[in-house]
Design an enzyme around this catalytic site. Structure first.
Site, PDB file in Angstrom:
ATOM      1  N   CYS A  30      85.025  41.381 -12.715  1.00 31.62           N
ATOM      2  CA  CYS A  30      85.954  40.886 -13.954  1.00 31.62           C
ATOM      3  C   CYS A  30      85.529  41.638 -15.954  1.00 31.62           C
ATOM      4  O   CYS A  30      84.971  41.386 -16.290  1.00 31.62           O
ATOM      5  CB  CYS A  30      85.309  38.900 -14.111  1.00 31.62           C
ATOM      6  N   CYS A  33      84.620  38.610 -18.055  1.00 34.87           N
ATOM      7  CA  CYS A  33      83.395  37.948 -17.926  1.00 34.87           C
ATOM      8  C   CYS A  33      82.376  38.880 -18.578  1.00 34.87           C
ATOM      9  O   CYS A  33      81.157  38.539 -19.401  1.00 34.87           O
ATOM     10  CB  CYS A  33      82.988  38.169 -16.572  1.00 34.87           C
TER      11      CYS A  33
END
Length: 134
Positions: A30, A33
């Protein structure tokens, strides 16, 4: 204080045995993230009184499902074991700092009173619905 990795086996104990716990639900694939990770790490260093925990949603799929994680990153904040903040999306440093300060300044007696009121209203709703089924 550095961030700590949480698993399904230690999640509840960590959340309930510490005053304030921030939990970052993330995954290595991600992009947002990975952008949020250094911001979260920096906050952990600036707030040693706040547990900064991370949950790898790939390794901990059961925990992510139990927490109703539908998009990542998701940040949750717990105070006295009560979920007081839950938001998806990578926060910039200033926004994360605002969340930390807001959670620290919460009047937990008021939060508990509000939760008790909600529970009472929910019970009354169910009793009322039950009355109409007969």
């Amino acid at each position: 204080m550095a961030t700590v990795e949480l698993t399904e086996s230690d999640f509840e104990k960590t959340v309930t045995s510490n005053d304030i716990v921030l939990v970052d639900f993330w995954a290595s694939w991600c992009g947002p993230c990975r952008q949020f990770a250094p911001v979260f790490e920096e906050s952990a260093g600036e707030h040693p009184d706040v547990v900064h925990a991370k949950v790898d949603t790939e390794a901990e799929q059961g925990l992510a499902a139990a927490a109703n994680i539908t998009s990542i990153p998701t940040l949750m904040a717990f105070r006295d074991g009560i979920l007081v903040f839950n938001q998806a999306g990578a926060l910039p440093k200033q926004s994360l700092e605002q969340v930390v300060q807001a959670v620290k300044s919460l009047d937990m007696d008021a939060v508990r009173a509000e939760l008790a009121e909600q529970a009472k209203a929910h019970e009354a709703e169910h009793e009322h619905a039950h009355d109409h089924q007969h």
